[in-house]
Design a protein around this motif. Structure first.
Motif, PDB file in Angstrom:
ATOM      1  N   UNK A  20       0.915  -1.027  -0.079  1.00 16.07           N
ATOM      2  CA  UNK A  20      -0.043   0.149   0.083  1.00 16.07           C
ATOM      3  C   UNK A  20       0.868   1.214   0.150  1.00 16.07           C
ATOM      4  N   UNK A  21       0.436   2.163  -0.797  1.00 11.74           N
ATOM      5  CA  UNK A  21       1.142   3.492  -0.664  1.00 11.74           C
ATOM      6  C   UNK A  21       0.567   4.703  -0.016  1.00 11.74           C
ATOM      7  N   UNK A  41      10.781  12.513  -0.011  1.00 15.58           N
ATOM      8  CA  UNK A  41       9.559  11.726  -0.233  1.00 15.58           C
ATOM      9  C   UNK A  41       8.523  12.608  -1.002  1.00 15.58           C
ATOM     10  N   UNK A  42       7.199  12.344  -0.975  1.00 11.06           N
ATOM     11  CA  UNK A  42       6.291  13.153  -1.549  1.00 11.06           C
ATOM     12  C   UNK A  42       6.311  14.589  -1.207  1.00 11.06           C
ATOM     13  N   UNK A  43       6.771  15.007   0.044  1.00 11.75           N
ATOM     14  CA  UNK A  43       6.686  16.313   0.577  1.00 11.75           C
ATOM     15  C   UNK A  43       7.549  17.088  -0.309  1.00 11.75           C
ATOM     16  N   UNK A  44       8.402  16.634  -1.193  1.00 13.79           N
ATOM     17  CA  UNK A  44       9.423  17.592  -1.800  1.00 13.79           C
ATOM     18  C   UNK A  44       8.572  18.324  -2.873  1.00 13.79           C
ATOM     19  N   UNK A  68       6.381   6.972   4.042  1.00 11.11           N
ATOM     20  CA  UNK A  68       5.372   6.045   4.952  1.00 11.11           C
ATOM     21  C   UNK A  68       4.692   4.936   4.140  1.00 11.11           C
ATOM     22  N   UNK A  69       5.243   4.775   2.601  1.00 10.42           N
ATOM     23  CA  UNK A  69       4.576   3.669   1.941  1.00 10.42           C
ATOM     24  C   UNK A  69       5.242   2.138   2.479  1.00 10.42           C
ATOM     25  N   UNK A  70       4.500   1.217   2.239  1.00 11.18           N
ATOM     26  CA  UNK A  70       5.326  -0.074   2.277  1.00 11.18           C
ATOM     27  C   UNK A  70       6.360  -0.374   1.769  1.00 11.18           C
ATOM     28  N   UNK A  71       7.376  -1.400   2.096  1.00 13.19           N
ATOM     29  CA  UNK A  71       8.740  -1.408   1.913  1.00 13.19           C
ATOM     30  C   UNK A  71       8.785  -2.880   1.893  1.00 13.19           C
ATOM     31  N   UNK A  72       8.458  -3.699   0.803  1.00 17.17           N
ATOM     32  CA  UNK A  72       8.641  -5.052   0.658  1.00 17.17           C
ATOM     33  C   UNK A  72       9.925  -5.585   0.610  1.00 17.17           C
TER      34      UNK A  72
END
Length: 292
Positions: A20-21, A41-44, A68-72
Motif C-alpha cells: 500500500x502506498x 518523500x512526496x513532501x518535495x 510512509x509507503x510499504x517496503x517489501x
C-alpha cells in the motif's frame, strides 16, 4: 509529527499484493501524479502541488520502499524494478478513479515515470522528467573520473550485504550528504523538512538500496529491450535539467530526443531539487506541458 502538504488529504491505497502506498491528494480537475526522488518523500512537491491543485487533481504518493509507503523485501530482482513501481502508480491512479493521467517525476520518480510511459502509454497523457537521464543512458555517460559524481550508484549496485551495512551505520551522514551537495539554496529545504527526509531514509535503507540495485540490473535490461524494439514515449514530454550534460560532456537533449519525439527540453539554473529551489519555474513548465 511529519510535515504534510497543506490542504491535502492523506490515505493509504493498496496497489499490489501486500503493498500500500501513502498518498496525499488535493484539488480537483484533470489528474496529475507527482513522483518524488532521492533522498526525499512526496513532501518535495509541497509548493508545486499546492499551486497545481487550483485546477487539477494532484496525487503525490510515496514510492514503494520510501516514506510512509510499504517496503517489501527486495529478495526478488523485480521487487523494485521500475516496471513494478510504475505498475504501482497506474494501479494507484485507477484506485483513485483515473484511467488516464499526467505524470511528473523527479530523480528516482522520473525513472518510474519513464517506465510508466513506456509500459502504459494508454494511461499516461503527458510526462515530465526532472533532472535525470533514462537508466540505460545514465550508465552509458558515467565514465572516467566524472563518474565519481555518481559514486552512490555504484555503491548501491553491489550485491546485498555491504551497501546496506555501510549506509545503515551512518544513514544521516550518507543521505544528508546529497541534500547538502545537490542544493544550491540550502534554505529551500527547511530544517523540519530535512529532518523528515532523513528520518524516512533512516527507516528505509534496505528498500532504497534495492531500488538502486534494480537500476543496475533489471531496469537496464528493460531499457535495452525497449531500445531494440524502437519503443518510445509517444506522449508530450518535458525535461527539466541542470547544465550537467554539458559539464559531463554529453548532449542531454539529444539523448532524450531518441526516447521522446515530442520533446521540450529546458535547462534550469538551480540545484538538483528544482521543485523546492525553483517551484515557480517548475510549475510553469508543468502547466506548459499540460497545455500541449
Amino acid at each position: 509529527m511529519n510535515p504534510s502538504i497543506t490542504g491535502f488529504d492523506y490515505q493509504r491505497v493498496t496497489v499490489a499484493e501486500d503493498v500500500a502506498l501513502n498518498v496525499a491528494v488535493g484539488g480537483s480537475g484533470s489528474p496529475i501524479v507527482l513522483l518524488h526522488g532521492f533522498p526525499q518523500t512526496h513532501l518535495m512537491w509541497r509548493h508545486v502541488a499546492a499551486d497545481l491543485a487550483a485546477d487539477h487533481t494532484v496525487i503525490c504518493p510515496d514510492l514503494r520502499g520510501y516514506g510512509a509507503s510499504d517496503k517489501p523485501a527486495g529478495t526478488v530482482p523485480d521487487a523494485y524494478a521500475k516496471r513494478t513501481m510504475a505498475a504501482d502508480i497506474v494501479a494507484l491512479a485507477r484506485e483513485l478513479g483515473h484511467d488516464r493521467f499526467a505524470l511528473a517525476g523527479h530523480d528516482r520518480g522520473a525513472l518510474v515515470a519513464i517506465r510508466a510511459g513506456l509500459d502504459h502509454p494508454g494511461a499516461v497523457t503527458h510526462l515530465a522528467s526532472l533532472d535525470v537521464l533514462p537508466t540505460l543512458d545514465m550508465w552509458d555517460v558515467l565514465h572516467g573520473v566524472t563518474a565519481a559524481v555518481g559514486f552512490h550508484l555504484f555503491l548501491m549496485a553491489q550485491p546485498p550485504g555491504l551497501p546496506e551495512e555501510l549506509i545503515g551505520a551512518a544513514p544521516d551522514a550518507f543521505f544528508g550528504h546529497f541534500l547538502d551537495i545537490w542544493t544550491r539554496d540550502p534554505e529551500a529545504i527547511p530544517a523540519e523538512v530535512r529532518a523528515a527526509y532523513l528520518r524516512a531514509c533512516r527507516e528505509a535503507v534496505p528498500s532504497i538500496v534495492a531500488d538502486y540495485r534494480a537500476s543496475a540490473g533489471v531496469d537496464v535490461a528493460h531499457d535495452r529491450a525497449d531500445r531494440a524494439a524502437g519503443n518510445q514515449l509517444r506522449m508530450p514530454v518535458t525535461v527539466l535539467q541542470q547544465d550537467w550534460g554539458a559539464a559531463l560532456g554529453f548532449d542531454a537533449a539529444g539523448i532524450w530526443r531518441a526516447w521522446a519525439p515530442d520533446l521540450e527540453h529546458r535547462t534550469v539554473s538551480c540545484g538538483h531539487f528544482m521543485a523546492e529551489e525553483a517551484p515557480a519555474e517548475t510549475v510553469k513548465a508543468l502547466r506548459d506541458l499540460l497545455a500541449r
